[in-house]
Write a protein that holds these residues in place. Structure first.
Motif, mmCIF file in Angstrom:
data_model
loop_
_atom_site.group_PDB
_atom_site.id
_atom_site.type_symbol
_atom_site.label_atom_id
_atom_site.label_comp_id
_atom_site.label_asym_id
_atom_site.label_seq_id
_atom_site.Cartn_x
_atom_site.Cartn_y
_atom_site.Cartn_z
ATOM 1 N N GLY A 22 1.223 -0.852 0.168
ATOM 2 C CA GLY A 22 -0.180 -0.136 -0.087
ATOM 3 C C GLY A 22 1.310 1.298 0.135
ATOM 4 N N ARG A 169 -10.205 -1.996 -1.079
ATOM 5 C CA ARG A 169 -9.051 -3.382 -0.221
ATOM 6 C C ARG A 169 -8.256 -3.425 -1.208
ATOM 7 N N ALA A 172 -6.651 -0.291 -3.779
ATOM 8 C CA ALA A 172 -5.236 0.348 -2.573
ATOM 9 C C ALA A 172 -3.910 -0.723 -3.062
ATOM 10 N N ARG A 207 -6.492 6.594 -7.262
ATOM 11 C CA ARG A 207 -6.435 5.723 -6.822
ATOM 12 C C ARG A 207 -5.305 6.209 -5.052
ATOM 13 N N VAL A 211 -5.981 5.223 -1.571
ATOM 14 C CA VAL A 211 -4.282 4.272 -0.520
ATOM 15 C C VAL A 211 -4.899 5.041 0.712
ATOM 16 N N ALA A 214 -7.382 3.499 2.781
ATOM 17 C CA ALA A 214 -7.099 2.430 3.543
ATOM 18 C C ALA A 214 -5.900 2.653 4.339
#
Length: 236
Positions: A22, A169, A172, A207, A211, A214
């Motif tokens: 991540g 998730r 991520a 994105r 991330v 997350a």
């Protein structure tokens, strides 16, 4: 702000490959930052620092074998010019003092990595120390029970359904729409629908923002929190 032409070479050290993935995704979305190596333990970190000569080492404190503090001391004693930024769950301010005494220049909490890690990298590259904002001042007093905002239940952050959460998730973690479709045994169109709905609920537009969310929710911190979906392949 660092100059646009200055590429910052980063080595990432963490013994949780899911969390590491991540963070790598977050840094990979950032112009002017290049992840030149990864490791899961302290000894490998020292080897990478010698061979890749990074500008910044982003590293956990708690690792099997040689811990991050020992790695930082070894780098300092060896005359390494790499700046060390600890990325850790340790919120005790005593750890901050130990980190700087060991030769680190930055200290960031994992739960705020999405907002603070890039700030920390900029700061240490400019020759400044960086301490996570959560550790700079005493924590505020707890709100009275009747005024405390409701806490989202596990798996229901921001009103997400279970499938919306899982799609975000996996995004991520760096998985493609096709990989997510195969892993969850749903159509690519369904994956896109869950992504759009989840992003709309959370106000996420990229994105990188997925991330960051997350990371803030701890979705990537521990392999034990992985879904039991069969056949998922995660990048190391």
């Amino acid at each position: 702000m660092r100059p646009a032409q200055a590429m910052v070479r980063v080595v990432l050290i963490d013994d949780h490959p899911i969390f590491r993935s991540g963070v790598r995704g977050l840094l990979g979305e950032t112009e002017g930052v290049e992840v030149v190596g990864e490791a899961s333990n302290g000894q490998h970190a020292l080897d990478l620092a010698r061979t890749t000569r990074p500008d910044v080492v982003v590293m956990d404190i708690t690792m099997i074998g040689m811990n991050g503090l020992a790695v930082a001391r070894s780098l300092h004693e060896a005359g390494s010019t790499a700046r060390v930024v600890f990325l850790t769950v340790n919120e005790d301010r005593a750890f901050v003092d130990e980190a700087f005494a060991a030769g680190a220049q930055g200290y960031v909490l994992k739960r705020s990595a999405g907002n603070s890690l890039l700030e920390a990298i900029d700061a240490v590259m400019a020759g400044r120390r960086y301490v996570d904002a959560e550790l700079r001042t005493p924590p505020p007093p707890a709100a009275p029970p009747e005024t405390r905002p409701p806490t989202a239940s596990p798996g229901g952050e921001g009103g997400l359904t279970g499938r919306e959460r899982e799609v975000l998730r996996l995004i991520a973690l760096g998985m493609t729409m096709k990989e997510i479709s195969n892993a969850m045994s749903i159509s690519a169109a369904s994956v896109d629908t869950y992504k759009i709905r989840g992003c709309k609920k959370l106000g996420l537009r990229s994105r990188a923002s997925i991330v960051r969310f997350a990371l803030s929710q701890g979705w990537l911190e521990n392999e034990n929190r992985l879904s039991s979906l069969a056949g998922i392949s995660h990048p190391m």
